[in-house]
Design a protein around this motif. Structure first.
Motif, PDB file in Angstrom:
ATOM      1  N   GLU A  90       0.990  -1.380  -0.128  1.00 40.59           N
ATOM      2  CA  GLU A  90      -0.146  -0.089   0.369  1.00 40.59           C
ATOM      3  C   GLU A  90       1.101   1.352   0.113  1.00 40.59           C
ATOM      4  O   GLU A  90       0.523   2.254  -0.838  1.00 40.59           O
ATOM      5  N   VAL A  91       2.192   1.551   0.654  1.00 32.88           N
ATOM      6  CA  VAL A  91       2.644   2.817   0.593  1.00 32.88           C
ATOM      7  C   VAL A  91       3.652   2.793  -0.740  1.00 32.88           C
ATOM      8  O   VAL A  91       3.743   4.009  -1.494  1.00 32.88           O
ATOM      9  N   HIS A  92       3.983   1.266  -1.506  1.00 35.11           N
ATOM     10  CA  HIS A  92       4.214   1.904  -3.120  1.00 35.11           C
ATOM     11  C   HIS A  92       3.851   2.591  -3.792  1.00 35.11           C
ATOM     12  O   HIS A  92       3.391   2.881  -4.437  1.00 35.11           O
ATOM     13  N   ALA A  93       1.770   1.570  -3.337  1.00 35.51           N
ATOM     14  CA  ALA A  93       1.053   2.364  -4.239  1.00 35.51           C
ATOM     15  C   ALA A  93       0.236   3.476  -4.556  1.00 35.51           C
ATOM     16  O   ALA A  93      -0.018   3.915  -5.127  1.00 35.51           O
ATOM     17  N   ARG A  94       0.484   4.621  -3.696  1.00 31.91           N
ATOM     18  CA  ARG A  94       0.709   5.404  -2.286  1.00 31.91           C
ATOM     19  C   ARG A  94       1.562   6.139  -3.260  1.00 31.91           C
ATOM     20  O   ARG A  94       1.352   7.617  -4.146  1.00 31.91           O
ATOM     21  N   MET A  95       2.465   5.793  -3.530  1.00 28.01           N
ATOM     22  CA  MET A  95       3.876   6.776  -4.104  1.00 28.01           C
ATOM     23  C   MET A  95       3.007   6.492  -5.415  1.00 28.01           C
ATOM     24  O   MET A  95       3.863   8.183  -6.271  1.00 28.01           O
ATOM     25  N   LYS A 151       5.855  18.531  -1.605  1.00 26.39           N
ATOM     26  CA  LYS A 151       4.564  18.255  -2.011  1.00 26.39           C
ATOM     27  C   LYS A 151       4.036  16.257  -1.939  1.00 26.39           C
ATOM     28  O   LYS A 151       2.761  15.991  -1.153  1.00 26.39           O
ATOM     29  N   ALA A 152       5.056  15.441  -2.337  1.00 29.35           N
ATOM     30  CA  ALA A 152       4.869  13.762  -2.644  1.00 29.35           C
ATOM     31  C   ALA A 152       4.831  13.745  -0.667  1.00 29.35           C
ATOM     32  O   ALA A 152       3.882  12.948  -0.338  1.00 29.35           O
ATOM     33  N   ALA A 153       5.220  13.591   0.036  1.00 25.04           N
ATOM     34  CA  ALA A 153       5.289  13.756   1.842  1.00 25.04           C
ATOM     35  C   ALA A 153       3.774  13.762   1.806  1.00 25.04           C
ATOM     36  O   ALA A 153       3.040  13.212   3.118  1.00 25.04           O
ATOM     37  N   LYS A 154       3.458  15.413   1.501  1.00 22.77           N
ATOM     38  CA  LYS A 154       2.777  16.195   2.319  1.00 22.77           C
ATOM     39  C   LYS A 154       1.216  15.116   1.254  1.00 22.77           C
ATOM     40  O   LYS A 154       0.081  14.557   2.006  1.00 22.77           O
ATOM     41  N   LEU A 155       0.410  14.348  -0.391  1.00 21.95           N
ATOM     42  CA  LEU A 155       0.280  13.929  -1.013  1.00 21.95           C
ATOM     43  C   LEU A 155       0.172  12.368  -0.086  1.00 21.95           C
ATOM     44  O   LEU A 155      -1.445  11.818  -0.713  1.00 21.95           O
ATOM     45  N   MET A 156       0.899  11.755   0.750  1.00 26.30           N
ATOM     46  CA  MET A 156       1.114  10.393   0.610  1.00 26.30           C
ATOM     47  C   MET A 156      -0.473   9.519   1.356  1.00 26.30           C
ATOM     48  O   MET A 156      -0.767   8.756   1.024  1.00 26.30           O
ATOM     49  N   ASN A 157      -0.755  10.799   2.497  1.00 29.08           N
ATOM     50  CA  ASN A 157      -2.329  10.645   2.927  1.00 29.08           C
ATOM     51  C   ASN A 157      -3.277  11.694   2.905  1.00 29.08           C
ATOM     52  O   ASN A 157      -4.202  11.530   3.832  1.00 29.08           O
ATOM     53  N   SER A 158      -2.997  12.025   1.608  1.00 26.67           N
ATOM     54  CA  SER A 158      -4.234  12.393   1.500  1.00 26.67           C
ATOM     55  C   SER A 158      -6.093  12.346   0.937  1.00 26.67           C
ATOM     56  O   SER A 158      -5.189  11.156   0.443  1.00 26.67           O
ATOM     57  N   PHE A 159      -6.925  12.766   0.657  1.00 31.34           N
ATOM     58  CA  PHE A 159      -8.422  12.426   0.605  1.00 31.34           C
ATOM     59  C   PHE A 159      -8.646  11.481  -0.645  1.00 31.34           C
ATOM     60  O   PHE A 159      -8.386  10.523  -0.883  1.00 31.34           O
ATOM     61  N   SER A 160      -7.854  12.471  -1.575  1.00 24.85           N
ATOM     62  CA  SER A 160      -7.673  11.926  -3.287  1.00 24.85           C
ATOM     63  C   SER A 160      -6.226  11.042  -3.260  1.00 24.85           C
ATOM     64  O   SER A 160      -6.901   9.752  -3.994  1.00 24.85           O
ATOM     65  N   VAL A 161      -5.635  10.748  -2.392  1.00 25.79           N
ATOM     66  CA  VAL A 161      -4.385   9.553  -2.695  1.00 25.79           C
ATOM     67  C   VAL A 161      -5.600   8.059  -1.921  1.00 25.79           C
ATOM     68  O   VAL A 161      -5.598   6.636  -2.372  1.00 25.79           O
ATOM     69  N   LYS A 166      -8.311   2.791  -2.319  1.00 26.13           N
ATOM     70  CA  LYS A 166      -9.775   2.113  -2.154  1.00 26.13           C
ATOM     71  C   LYS A 166     -10.194   1.427  -3.804  1.00 26.13           C
ATOM     72  O   LYS A 166     -10.425   0.578  -4.236  1.00 26.13           O
ATOM     73  N   GLN A 167      -9.708   3.029  -4.856  1.00 25.00           N
ATOM     74  CA  GLN A 167     -10.582   1.767  -5.994  1.00 25.00           C
ATOM     75  C   GLN A 167      -9.256   1.497  -6.696  1.00 25.00           C
ATOM     76  O   GLN A 167     -10.363   0.158  -7.214  1.00 25.00           O
ATOM     77  N   MET A 169      -7.479  -1.228  -5.430  1.00 29.41           N
ATOM     78  CA  MET A 169      -8.196  -2.704  -4.610  1.00 29.41           C
ATOM     79  C   MET A 169      -9.310  -2.817  -4.987  1.00 29.41           C
ATOM     80  O   MET A 169      -9.554  -4.187  -4.728  1.00 29.41           O
ATOM     81  N   ALA A 170     -10.808  -1.895  -5.135  1.00 30.08           N
ATOM     82  CA  ALA A 170     -12.134  -2.644  -5.783  1.00 30.08           C
ATOM     83  C   ALA A 170     -11.328  -3.143  -6.514  1.00 30.08           C
ATOM     84  O   ALA A 170     -12.314  -4.494  -7.382  1.00 30.08           O
ATOM     85  N   ASN A 171     -11.041  -2.610  -7.751  1.00 30.43           N
ATOM     86  CA  ASN A 171     -10.206  -3.316  -9.428  1.00 30.43           C
ATOM     87  C   ASN A 171      -9.575  -4.297  -9.105  1.00 30.43           C
ATOM     88  O   ASN A 171     -10.459  -5.372  -9.336  1.00 30.43           O
ATOM     89  N   GLN A 172      -8.545  -3.890  -8.782  1.00 29.20           N
ATOM     90  CA  GLN A 172      -7.725  -5.772  -8.292  1.00 29.20           C
ATOM     91  C   GLN A 172      -8.690  -6.601  -8.263  1.00 29.20           C
ATOM     92  O   GLN A 172      -8.640  -8.373  -8.448  1.00 29.20           O
ATOM     93  N   ARG A 173      -9.748  -6.294  -6.953  1.00 27.05           N
ATOM     94  CA  ARG A 173     -10.807  -7.680  -6.889  1.00 27.05           C
ATOM     95  C   ARG A 173     -11.849  -7.667  -7.819  1.00 27.05           C
ATOM     96  O   ARG A 173     -11.854  -9.330  -8.379  1.00 27.05           O
ATOM     97  N   ALA A 174     -12.034  -6.773  -8.460  1.00 23.77           N
ATOM     98  CA  ALA A 174     -12.647  -7.099  -9.584  1.00 23.77           C
ATOM     99  C   ALA A 174     -11.545  -8.457 -10.858  1.00 23.77           C
ATOM    100  O   ALA A 174     -12.941  -9.319 -11.465  1.00 23.77           O
ATOM    101  N   TYR A 175     -10.925  -7.588 -10.866  1.00 27.87           N
ATOM    102  CA  TYR A 175     -10.377  -8.147 -11.980  1.00 27.87           C
ATOM    103  C   TYR A 175      -9.515  -9.911 -11.644  1.00 27.87           C
ATOM    104  O   TYR A 175      -9.177 -10.407 -12.396  1.00 27.87           O
ATOM    105  N   GLN A 176     -10.016 -10.055 -10.389  1.00 32.24           N
ATOM    106  CA  GLN A 176      -9.651 -11.111  -9.872  1.00 32.24           C
ATOM    107  C   GLN A 176      -8.123 -11.768  -9.813  1.00 32.24           C
ATOM    108  O   GLN A 176      -7.505 -12.742 -10.038  1.00 32.24           O
TER     109      GLN A 176
END
Length: 224
Positions: A90-95, A151-161, A166-167, A169-176
């Motif tokens: 998840e950390v890497h995904a956020r990056m 800015k990158a560090a600040k965005l790591m836990n932003s609403f948009s990220v 979440k989206q 992870m939902a897609n990877q479940r749908a893609y099985q």
């Protein structure tokens, strides 16, 4: 009559093989998802790569994929989804999502891959079962490649990220998703080297993109 029946059966089998994928048989080289995932841009055929920055196979797939992208027809749109099934992922995904949000993904994508695979930097610290972003290391990496590290560090836990995580992870479940890297064509067809047709093949990653080309042509024909 038995001879005629046998001939008819043989002809039917040959036609069925021709109508199927020939070399790229469903179940061997790709799977049809039980429910198609809607595409964002219906004017294009979306090809989605599911990857993890910490995956050595993904790291070696990247130059192969980049070469394929250069010859990609105009009606194809490539998207990427960073896979998550462990906290450090998840950390890497956020990056990835941070770099994309900042408009510096082209600048940062390869350096993130290199730092994790070659320099063994995880950009995360472990606290029991949890992994937390190493914001200082992330800021340093972005700064070293001409991007705004603060800015990158600040965005790591932003609403948009958070929303994109979440989206994704939902897609990877749908893609099985079963592993990385994997490729999905048109939100319908999942390609993975874990499927039987890839067994024993030394060129599995190149073969994934050959199967993708086949499925793109199939989707193009189906759309008329």
């Amino acid at each position: 009559m038995r001879v005629l029946a046998a001939v008819a059966t043989l002809l039917f089998s040959l036609v069925a093989c021709a109508q199927d994928s020939g070399e790229f048989k469903v179940g061997d080289y790709y799977q049809v998802l039980p429910q198609a995932v809607p595409q964002r841009d219906t004017s294009k055929i979306e090809v989605t790569e599911l990857f993890w920055y910490g995956c050595g196979h993904c790291y070696h797939f990247e130059p192969i994929l980049n070469k394929w992208i250069k010859a990609m027809p105009a009606d194809i749109k490539l998207t990427k989804i960073p896979a998550i099934w462990q906290p450090v992922m998840e950390v890497h995904a956020r990056m990835y999502y941070v770099a994309d949000a900042m408009g510096v993904l082209d600048k940062m994508h390869e350096p993130i891959f290199n730092a994790i695979n070659n320099q063994r930097k995880m950009f995360a610290t472990r606290d029991g079962r949890d992994w937390n972003p190493d914001l200082a290391a992330i800021e340093e990496l972005f700064n070293s490649h001409g991007a705004d590290g603060a800015k990158a560090a600040k965005l790591m836990n932003s609403f948009s990220v958070n929303s994109r995580v979440k989206q994704g992870m939902a897609n990877q479940r749908a893609y099985q998703l079963a592993g990385t890297p994997e490729v999905v064509v048109a939100g319908k067809y999942r390609i993975s080297t874990s499927l039987p047709g890839f067994k024993g093949k030394s060129n599995g990653q190149e073969l994934m993109l050959q199967v993708a080309d086949y499925l793109i042509a199939k989707e193009r024909a189906d759309r008329g």
